[in-house]
Scaffold this motif. Structure first.
Motif, mmCIF file in Angstrom:
data_model
loop_
_atom_site.group_PDB
_atom_site.id
_atom_site.type_symbol
_atom_site.label_atom_id
_atom_site.label_comp_id
_atom_site.label_asym_id
_atom_site.label_seq_id
_atom_site.Cartn_x
_atom_site.Cartn_y
_atom_site.Cartn_z
ATOM 1 N N LYS A 33 136.150 29.428 -27.139
ATOM 2 C CA LYS A 33 135.450 30.707 -27.046
ATOM 3 C C LYS A 33 136.160 31.775 -27.871
ATOM 4 O O LYS A 33 135.541 32.607 -28.501
ATOM 5 C CB LYS A 33 135.366 31.156 -25.584
ATOM 6 C CG LYS A 33 134.533 32.411 -25.371
ATOM 7 C CD LYS A 33 134.563 32.866 -23.928
ATOM 8 C CE LYS A 33 133.631 32.004 -23.119
ATOM 9 N NZ LYS A 33 133.473 32.490 -21.727
ATOM 10 N N GLN A 55 138.090 22.545 -19.513
ATOM 11 C CA GLN A 55 138.155 23.988 -19.273
ATOM 12 C C GLN A 55 139.103 24.662 -20.256
ATOM 13 O O GLN A 55 138.807 25.737 -20.787
ATOM 14 C CB GLN A 55 138.586 24.282 -17.837
ATOM 15 C CG GLN A 55 138.613 25.762 -17.511
ATOM 16 C CD GLN A 55 137.254 26.416 -17.742
ATOM 17 O OE1 GLN A 55 136.238 25.922 -17.294
ATOM 18 N NE2 GLN A 55 137.236 27.532 -18.450
ATOM 19 N N LYS A 56 140.231 24.032 -20.519
ATOM 20 C CA LYS A 56 141.172 24.574 -21.501
ATOM 21 C C LYS A 56 140.504 24.666 -22.866
ATOM 22 O O LYS A 56 140.649 25.663 -23.571
ATOM 23 C CB LYS A 56 142.426 23.707 -21.571
ATOM 24 C CG LYS A 56 143.467 24.193 -22.571
ATOM 25 C CD LYS A 56 144.738 23.390 -22.456
ATOM 26 C CE LYS A 56 145.772 23.802 -23.471
ATOM 27 N NZ LYS A 56 146.151 25.203 -23.440
ATOM 28 N N THR A 76 137.924 27.600 -22.996
ATOM 29 C CA THR A 76 138.608 28.898 -23.106
ATOM 30 C C THR A 76 139.116 29.123 -24.532
ATOM 31 O O THR A 76 138.914 30.191 -25.118
ATOM 32 C CB THR A 76 139.776 28.972 -22.100
ATOM 33 O OG1 THR A 76 139.238 28.801 -20.781
ATOM 34 C CG2 THR A 76 140.505 30.292 -22.196
#
Length: 96
Positions: A94, A87-88, A91
């Motif tokens: 992106k 997830q890190k 993020t």
């Protein structure tokens, strides 16, 4: 992005080397995981200009964490850490 992942947590070091070099006793790892990947290999590939696009880089980083999620039992420390680190990465990637 890669250095942030490599330094994410004190346990994050486990994703920086091939699993077989860290735990040779996990002989079933290569039976479960068809394409092993780790952040150390990703780093070497970045340095040697292996990737022709950011997509290849992202694919290998995701593979690192997806392999850990697949191999380790849900709820285990490495499974949870891989989920957090993936997830890190998503993020941070992106934003790039």
């Amino acid at each position: 992005v890669l250095e942030d992942l490599r330094n994410y947590s004190k346990e994050g070091w486990v994703f920086c080397q091939p699993v077989q070099s860290l735990w040779p006793e996990l002989v079933d790892y290569t039976k479960v995981i068809e394409k092993p990947m780790d952040l150390g290999t990703v780093k070497s590939r970045v340095q040697s200009k292996y990737y022709s696009s950011p997509k290849g880089f992202a694919r290998d980083v995701r593979l690192t964490f997806d392999n850990a999620i697949r191999f380790n039992a849900a709820g285990s420390m490495y499974h949870k850490l891989a989920l957090k680190m993936r997830q890190k990465f998503e993020t941070a990637f992106k934003a790039v």
